[in-house]
Design an enzyme around this catalytic site. Structure first.
Site, PDB file in Angstrom:
ATOM      1  N   CYS A 102       0.841  -1.203   0.000  1.00  0.00           N
ATOM      2  CA  CYS A 102       0.000   0.000   0.000  1.00  0.00           C
ATOM      3  C   CYS A 102       0.876   1.254   0.000  1.00  0.00           C
ATOM      4  CB  CYS A 102      -0.930   0.001   1.215  1.00  0.00           C
ATOM      5  SG  CYS A 102      -2.015   1.438   1.266  1.00  0.00           S
ATOM      6  N   CYS A 198      -4.288  -1.542   6.577  1.00  0.00           N
ATOM      7  CA  CYS A 198      -4.546  -0.105   6.669  1.00  0.00           C
ATOM      8  C   CYS A 198      -5.959   0.295   6.298  1.00  0.00           C
ATOM      9  CB  CYS A 198      -3.540   0.648   5.807  1.00  0.00           C
ATOM     10  SG  CYS A 198      -3.440   0.081   4.108  1.00  0.00           S
TER      11      CYS A 198
END
Length: 356
Positions: A102, A198
């Site tokens: 990410c 996340c």
């Protein structure tokens, strides 16, 4: 570095860390632009998603300091690239780390393409530091807070991404950040740190896997005896070294290995059996953050823990290394990133993927 000459973008997540980043910059007389990256799940009404609350927090903090906030939708890039990476690895029986990808693909990648290219620096709330050496190379360096240090999540970013990365709270301990947030009456001062992947918020990781991969029932077999001791719902719900959530009686049981072709999980009884440990293992596709290759004597992490483990690196060609750890390491699983640091665990060289 004179920050007043720089155009700075702050990535606000809604959490306390990035909020204190904004406070620190404003305190120095700067007025950065704030951005909230939207990467929430596809059908949000079906998921218990915390992104709405995150955006509210980010909006409140940016308004408090008179900075504008722009929402950047990186939803498609996330689901096309990060989710694909995660599911491909999991389906192959490996243990991926979506947070690592990410950072490379979204926070310092897709965001850069959409808006970040207009800025000199992209500031985030990561617990990490940077330094420039005598030859002008920029290094990713560890935070003084070993529990919160997040260099392992940044160990796949590219050199050009590191050049723009700016970590204004990377030199602080978490308690200091909380104290500042409380003193400044930030709306999220007491907000708990996010756990797990996340973007998932309150979503359970196994529900996420089930959504995309479904279930694939198979046998759980005792490694030493070959005895069938139970069933699993899919090898992707279990990782090497796991000893909780097996749902088997008479434990503890440890996941020792997985036969992906036959969809069998092998477990071993007793406490920390030797087979759950590895001292020597190969890594492939080593990604050097700034082009510098690691020395022979290193420290490493294979998961997000406060410990840096001493080891020796032996190059075996084509970006592959043999890792010789000083002591056996628990739960070494193929697909995990082995993050490599110098022997003082100060500078991070990058990371490679564990293969067995």
């Amino acid at each position: 570095m004179n920050l007043h000459d720089k155009k700075i973008a702050v990535l606000l997540s809604g959490g306390v860390d990035s909020s204190v980043v904004l406070y620190e910059l404003v305190r120095q007389g700067l007025k950065p632009d704030c951005f909230y990256i939207k990467i929430g799940p596809e059908e949000e009404e079906e998921w218990d998603c915390s992104s709405e609350e995150d955006l509210e927090m980010a909006t409140a903090v940016s308004h408090k300091y008179g900075c504008k906030l722009e929402v950047i939708d990186c939803h498609q890039e996330y689901w096309d690239q990060v989710t694909k990476y995660t599911m491909d690895k999991v389906r192959a029986g490996l243990t991926p780390n979506p947070d690592v990808m990410c950072n490379r693909i979204i926070k310092f990648g897709a965001f850069h393409e959409k808006r970040g290219h207009d800025y000199d620096l992209i500031a985030t709330g990561h617990y990490a530091q940077t330094e420039i050496d005598e030859e002008g190379r920029k290094w990713l360096c560890t935070s003084p807070d070993p529990v919160k240090d997040q260099t392992d999540f940044l160990a796949q970013i590219y050199d050009w991404q590191l050049k723009k990365a700016f970590f204004p709270i990377g030199h602080m301990m978490k308690e200091e950040v909380r104290e500042i947030a409380e003193r400044e009456h930030l709306v999220n001062a007491k907000r708990k740190d996010s756990q797990g992947i996340c973007f998932l918020g309150k979503i359970n990781y196994n529900d996420y896997l089930r959504r995309y991969l479904g279930e694939l029932p198979g046998d759980v077999i005792e490694l030493e005896t070959g005895k069938l001791i139970g069933k699993h719902k899919g090898h992707w719900f279990h990782t090497i070294g796991q000893r909780k959530g097996m749902g088997l009686g008479g434990g503890p049981w440890f996941v020792i290995k997985k036969d992906i072709d036959k969809n069998i999980i092998y477990v071993s009884h007793g406490y920390d059996p030797e087979k759950a440990y590895k001292q020597d293992f190969p890594i492939m596709g080593f990604h050097s953050i700034n082009g510098e290759l690691p020395p022979t004597d290193i420290t490493l992490k294979i998961r997000h823990t406060p410990e840096f483990l001493p080891a020796r690196l032996e190059p075996i060609g084509d970006g592959r290394y043999m890792v010789h750890a000083a002591a056996p390491i628990h739960g070494v699983a193929p697909g995990q990133f082995c993050v490599v640091y110098d022997d003082h665990h100060h500078r991070c060289y990058g990371s490679g993927e564990i293969t067995l």
